[in-house]
Motif scaffolding. Structure first.
Motif, PDB file in Angstrom:
ATOM      1  N   LEU A 125       0.831  -1.199   0.000  1.00 13.68           N
ATOM      2  CA  LEU A 125       0.000   0.000   0.000  1.00 13.68           C
ATOM      3  C   LEU A 125       0.872   1.259   0.000  1.00 13.68           C
ATOM      4  O   LEU A 125       0.556   2.246  -0.677  1.00 13.68           O
ATOM      5  CB  LEU A 125      -0.931   0.000   1.210  1.00 13.68           C
ATOM      6  N   ALA A 126       1.979   1.218   0.724  1.00  4.97           N
ATOM      7  CA  ALA A 126       2.876   2.373   0.742  1.00  4.97           C
ATOM      8  C   ALA A 126       3.445   2.647  -0.642  1.00  4.97           C
ATOM      9  O   ALA A 126       3.518   3.790  -1.091  1.00  4.97           O
ATOM     10  CB  ALA A 126       4.003   2.136   1.744  1.00  4.97           C
ATOM     11  N   LEU A 127       3.835   1.589  -1.349  1.00  3.22           N
ATOM     12  CA  LEU A 127       4.389   1.758  -2.692  1.00  3.22           C
ATOM     13  C   LEU A 127       3.317   2.207  -3.680  1.00  3.22           C
ATOM     14  O   LEU A 127       3.594   2.978  -4.605  1.00  3.22           O
ATOM     15  CB  LEU A 127       5.029   0.446  -3.159  1.00  3.22           C
ATOM     16  N   LEU A 128       2.090   1.724  -3.492  1.00  6.03           N
ATOM     17  CA  LEU A 128       0.992   2.162  -4.350  1.00  6.03           C
ATOM     18  C   LEU A 128       0.720   3.648  -4.148  1.00  6.03           C
ATOM     19  O   LEU A 128       0.498   4.396  -5.115  1.00  6.03           O
ATOM     20  CB  LEU A 128      -0.268   1.344  -4.048  1.00  6.03           C
ATOM     21  N   LYS A 129       0.736   4.105  -2.894  1.00  5.12           N
ATOM     22  CA  LYS A 129       0.525   5.528  -2.629  1.00  5.12           C
ATOM     23  C   LYS A 129       1.619   6.367  -3.276  1.00  5.12           C
ATOM     24  O   LYS A 129       1.349   7.436  -3.831  1.00  5.12           O
ATOM     25  CB  LYS A 129       0.499   5.772  -1.115  1.00  5.12           C
ATOM     26  N   ARG A 130       2.828   5.879  -3.191  1.00  6.11           N
ATOM     27  CA  ARG A 130       3.930   6.632  -3.800  1.00  6.11           C
ATOM     28  C   ARG A 130       3.760   6.707  -5.314  1.00  6.11           C
ATOM     29  O   ARG A 130       3.978   7.760  -5.921  1.00  6.11           O
ATOM     30  CB  ARG A 130       5.269   5.974  -3.459  1.00  6.11           C
ATOM     31  N   ALA A 131       3.397   5.591  -5.929  1.00 10.70           N
ATOM     32  CA  ALA A 131       3.194   5.579  -7.377  1.00 10.70           C
ATOM     33  C   ALA A 131       2.069   6.522  -7.782  1.00 10.70           C
ATOM     34  O   ALA A 131       2.173   7.242  -8.783  1.00 10.70           O
ATOM     35  CB  ALA A 131       2.896   4.158  -7.850  1.00 10.70           C
ATOM     36  N   MET A 132       0.987   6.545  -6.998  1.00 15.34           N
ATOM     37  CA  MET A 132      -0.112   7.457  -7.296  1.00 15.34           C
ATOM     38  C   MET A 132       0.316   8.908  -7.092  1.00 15.34           C
ATOM     39  O   MET A 132      -0.109   9.801  -7.836  1.00 15.34           O
ATOM     40  CB  MET A 132      -1.312   7.135  -6.410  1.00 15.34           C
ATOM     41  N   GLY A 133       1.160   9.145  -6.103  1.00 14.81           N
ATOM     42  CA  GLY A 133       1.682  10.497  -5.928  1.00 14.81           C
ATOM     43  C   GLY A 133       2.467  10.955  -7.142  1.00 14.81           C
ATOM     44  O   GLY A 133       2.371  12.115  -7.557  1.00 14.81           O
ATOM     45  N   PHE A 134       3.226  10.045  -7.738  1.00 17.71           N
ATOM     46  CA  PHE A 134       3.977  10.383  -8.952  1.00 17.71           C
ATOM     47  C   PHE A 134       3.026  10.711 -10.101  1.00 17.71           C
ATOM     48  O   PHE A 134       3.240  11.671 -10.851  1.00 17.71           O
ATOM     49  CB  PHE A 134       4.880   9.208  -9.329  1.00 17.71           C
ATOM     50  N   VAL A 135       1.959   9.915 -10.253  1.00 17.28           N
ATOM     51  CA  VAL A 135       0.973  10.178 -11.311  1.00 17.28           C
ATOM     52  C   VAL A 135       0.335  11.547 -11.116  1.00 17.28           C
ATOM     53  O   VAL A 135       0.222  12.347 -12.056  1.00 17.28           O
ATOM     54  CB  VAL A 135      -0.107   9.073 -11.326  1.00 17.28           C
ATOM     55  N   ILE A 136      -0.080  11.838  -9.896  1.00 21.58           N
ATOM     56  CA  ILE A 136      -0.756  13.105  -9.607  1.00 21.58           C
ATOM     57  C   ILE A 136       0.152  14.293  -9.913  1.00 21.58           C
ATOM     58  O   ILE A 136      -0.269  15.287 -10.508  1.00 21.58           O
ATOM     59  CB  ILE A 136      -1.218  13.127  -8.136  1.00 21.58           C
ATOM     60  N   GLN A 137       1.411  14.184  -9.532  1.00 19.00           N
ATOM     61  CA  GLN A 137       2.333  15.301  -9.727  1.00 19.00           C
ATOM     62  C   GLN A 137       2.653  15.542 -11.194  1.00 19.00           C
ATOM     63  O   GLN A 137       3.070  16.644 -11.560  1.00 19.00           O
ATOM     64  CB  GLN A 137       3.640  15.037  -8.959  1.00 19.00           C
ATOM     65  N   ASN A 138       2.461  14.545 -12.040  1.00 21.80           N
ATOM     66  CA  ASN A 138       2.810  14.689 -13.451  1.00 21.80           C
ATOM     67  C   ASN A 138       1.611  14.965 -14.350  1.00 21.80           C
ATOM     68  O   ASN A 138       1.764  15.026 -15.567  1.00 21.80           O
ATOM     69  CB  ASN A 138       3.557  13.448 -13.936  1.00 21.80           C
ATOM     70  N   LEU A 139       0.429  15.112 -13.777  1.00 15.92           N
ATOM     71  CA  LEU A 139      -0.726  15.534 -14.553  1.00 15.92           C
ATOM     72  C   LEU A 139      -0.768  17.055 -14.608  1.00 15.92           C
ATOM     73  O   LEU A 139      -0.376  17.732 -13.658  1.00 15.92           O
ATOM     74  CB  LEU A 139      -2.018  14.988 -13.942  1.00 15.92           C
ATOM     75  N   GLY A 140      -1.242  17.598 -15.711  1.00 19.00           N
ATOM     76  CA  GLY A 140      -1.295  19.040 -15.894  1.00 19.00           C
ATOM     77  C   GLY A 140      -2.608  19.640 -15.435  1.00 19.00           C
ATOM     78  O   GLY A 140      -3.563  18.923 -15.114  1.00 19.00           O
ATOM     79  N   PRO A 141      -2.716  20.947 -15.413  1.00 12.37           N
ATOM     80  CA  PRO A 141      -3.934  21.617 -14.944  1.00 12.37           C
ATOM     81  C   PRO A 141      -5.144  21.370 -15.834  1.00 12.37           C
ATOM     82  O   PRO A 141      -6.274  21.574 -15.401  1.00 12.37           O
ATOM     83  CB  PRO A 141      -3.546  23.105 -14.938  1.00 12.37           C
TER      84      PRO A 141
END
Length: 732
Positions: free
Chosen positions: A286-302
């Motif tokens: 779950l910790a690694l999944l959260k980190r991966a989702m954090g990466f996705v969120i940070q790389n999406l544009g406005p």
């Protein structure tokens, strides 16, 4: 006597994880208390604070840290074993969310027996340390433990940089404003698109592509340059090669940044992630999944919009489809960071909710997709899971209509890119979901490469430059008819008179390539023709597609496939086209993989290994392989890997099935998937990677290293190679 009693009482409190208040006798023997090292006392700060209560940790950017009033000596000793804790002394250290530090093996043993609270301050932990043997055997396969010593501290503090859910001022309980108390019946509450961004998108795109070639590149290749005029050719292959245009910022060379930083120069995305948070995802997963989702969120544009669905026994939408502005990212990170794991696995319910979010939205971005991740088998809808071969067929009936791939042209398609996480997921069902929707299936064997797998996927989704691509071809010469079309999983058709055909390609990422083989039948030429007039038109090929940014349709000029039909043929004209030969080898290799998989499911592993071996032998004898073609060398390595993963039933069940299905998904869609160790650059896994995917993977690696993690190549136990029917292909 008082001094001894003080020592015994404080030592007892450290072992029992209890808070022992000081008495009047304690105050009279402060010197005696000071003689005991502070780190050996569970509440070391008690001797310093007049109210005799532990101080509250203070928050910081890297997580919760203890107040400065705590003595430095408290970090020198483990409160469980009372041993010293100094870096470089051969013991891994674990830093908890409350900032207390312990020997990793001590706290892992403590947690193993059910204690999930801090032994010092009694705060309840959301993320707990996990310890297992270096090679935990799961279904006969070594389970990868990402907490390779001495890097456990970095892994377990992986999410401390994320914002935590806000606390309600009126109550002591956590309250996250992005969670809806009750979900609506219709998910038509998506955040509206920003019209100003849309105008800016079109203007910047037009300026950045002015004077540049931004159309699909189409080439055709004939199997042979000439066929005897007197010969009736029953089978003649024509290769249709397509390549999508480059991303604007890369092609225009406006800067050295990747295309993802130029949010106004690409088609925005509506993305729904459907995430498994069942009980089996607890801890590191779950910790690694959260980190991966954090990466996705940070790389999406406005201009991109995201919604997250979490499922276990039931499914819930964490927040509505919203734009990833600064505030949107903040709320999305809070929602993901608050996830906890429990319950069973109801994949179908999660998919229904995810598809409904896209189906009910009021406004639509040009690109949309669903990402589905699960580490287990659906315990609510498919009996038997991957052990039941009827599972995938039954599963298709459970998929929402909006997800299923339609054969009708012009009908919207929502691809579901599925990710099988670990050794216990249902690879057959996950592959079936992706195949039915037009998505890909990836196998995440090593837990610590989940972020890379997500990065590769969104690297493609954030670079869509072609949509609704339709390829058509027509026989214009009398007597020429179409025998078959080899298009993998792409829908294709041939008219009743076998004179016309088409392939429905759909979306293409920047610089992505597609190859299709058309087999035709040609009659003999009875008419006497001169040497200068012996051209013979086999096919006319064209295509039409939509520009996702400008929303305009583009038609390419017809490309005519012409060969020579002389009365005599020179030795040079008998040489087959290398491009056609290599693509025929690719198709045959994919056919062999599919056949081997069928035999393996029937229990005939020896027959499956033999099929793969025969294909390796045929591959080594091909003209393309003898010319040291890189694709053929990669195919041989992949076939060999599949042979090794079919060495026994135990190995096949643990990883072989998922690896083969991910390979089939990759070849059938001609699109990169993650399988096995995605950090292995020498594998054929990367055969279909685009520059945009590579850029995003590099960004994933950089973000991982900069956050304090150490990327080490995960390893799996050696598999004894199979010896039956093995062919070889040596790379020169």
């Amino acid at each position: 006597m008082g001094s001894r009693w003080q020592k015994a009482k404080m030592a007892l409190s450290s072992h029992l994880c209890a808070y022992v208040p000081r008495t009047l006798d304690d105050t009279s023997s402060s010197s005696a208390a000071e003689s005991v090292p502070a780190g050996r006392i569970s509440g070391s700060r008690l001797a310093m604070e007049p109210d005799f209560r532990p101080s509250t940790p203070t928050p910081s950017s890297s997580g919760l840290r203890l107040s400065k009033s705590s003595g430095k000596s408290s970090k020198r000793f483990c409160a469980i074993c009372l041993g010293t804790m100094r870096p470089g002394h051969g013991h891994a250290l674990f830093t908890a969310e409350c900032s207390h530090i312990f020997h990793f093996h001590c706290i892992a043993s403590n947690v193993k027996h059910g204690n999930q609270v801090c032994p010092i301050c009694r705060s309840k932990w959301k993320e707990i340390p996990f310890q297992g043997p270096t090679a935990d055997v799961v279904h006969g396969r070594s389970r990868i433990n990402p907490l390779d010593c001495p890097q456990e501290e970095g892994w377990m503090r992986i999410l401390h940089g994320m914002p935590l859910p806000r606390a309600s001022p009126d109550s002591g309980q956590q309250h996250n404003p992005v969670f809806h108390a009750s979900e609506p019946n219709t998910f038509n509450d998506d955040e509206p698109l920003d019209s100003s961004l849309s105008e800016l998108l079109g203007r910047d795109y037009t300026e950045s592509t002015e004077g540049l070639t931004k159309t699909v590149e189409m080439k055709t290749y004939a199997e042979f340059p000439a066929v005897l005029a007197s010969e009736n050719c029953d089978s003649f292959t024509v290769l249709i090669h397509l390549k999508a245009p480059s991303a604007t910022s890369r092609q225009g060379q406006r800067n050295h940044r990747s295309v993802f930083q130029s949010h106004h120069e690409r088609a925005p995305v509506d993305l729904v992630t459907v995430l498994d948070v069942s009980g089996s995802m607890a801890g590191t997963k779950l910790a690694l999944l959260k980190r991966a989702m954090g990466f996705v969120i940070q790389n999406l544009g406005p201009s991109d919009r995201l919604s997250v669905v979490a499922f276990s026994s039931t499914a819930r939408r964490l927040f509505h489809l919203r734009r990833m502005t600064d505030s949107g990212r903040q709320l999305a990170l809070q929602a993901v960071n608050s996830l906890t794991s429990s319950g069973g696995t109801n994949i179908a319910e999660g998919l229904r909710k995810g598809s409904n979010i896209l189906e009910d939205r009021r406004e639509k971005n040009p690109v949309c997709s669903i990402i589905l991740l699960s580490d287990g088998q659906d315990t609510y809808n498919i009996a038997g899971g991957s052990q039941s071969r009827q599972g995938p067929a039954d599963y298709q009936s459970l998929l929402p209509v909006s997800i299923r791939r339609s054969s009708q042209q012009g009908q919207a398609q929502v691809p579901v890119h599925t990710f099988g996480f670990g050794a216990d997921h249902d690879a057959a069902s996950m592959h079936s979901i992706s195949e039915s929707s037009g998505g890909t299936f990836s196998f995440i064997e090593a837990e610590n490469v989940i972020q890379d797998a997500f990065a590769q996927c969104i690297g493609g989704l954030l670079s869509v430059v072609v949509q609704e691509l339709q390829v058509w071809f027509e026989c214009t010469t009398p007597g020429v008819i179409i025998n078959s079309v080899r298009s993998g999983s792409y829908a294709s058709g041939v008219s009743e008179d076998r004179k016309k055909g088409n392939v429905d390609v759909g979306d293409l990422y920047a610089e992505e390539e597609r190859d299709f083989l058309v087999d035709v039948q040609m009659p003999a030429c009875c008419t006497t023709i001169s040497t200068m007039q012996n051209e013979f038109e086999v096919l006319g090929v064209g295509c039409v597609y939509k520009d996702p940014v400008l929303q305009e349709h583009v038609n390419l000029d017809v490309n005519k496939v012409v060969i020579q039909r002389p009365r005599t043929i020179s030795p040079q004209q008998k040489i087959a086209c290398l491009e056609v030969d290599r693509q025929k080898m690719r198709v045959k290799a994919a056919d062999a993989m599919s056949e081997a998989r069928g035999l393996a499911e029937q229990g005939n592993l020896a027959g499956a290994v033999c099929v793969l071996g025969n294909q390796r032998k045929a591959l080594s004898e091909s003209m393309a392989a003898q010319g040291e073609d890189r694709l053929c060398i990669a195919l041989d390595a992949e076939l060999k890997e599949m042979q090794d993963r079919m060495a026994s039933r135990q190995v096949y069940e643990a990883s072989g099935r998922a690896y083969v299905l991910s390979g089939l998904s990759s070849h059938s869609w001609q699109r990169a998937t993650a399988r096995g160790d995605s950090t292995d650059s020498g594998s054929s896994v990367h055969g279909y990677q685009t520059p945009s995917m590579v850029d995003m993977l590099m960004r994933s690696h950089t973000s991982f290293i900069s956050s304090g993690g150490q990327r080490s190549r995960p390893t799996r136990p050696p598999i004894k190679p199979s010896r039956s029917c093995r062919g070889t292909l040596q790379a020169r």
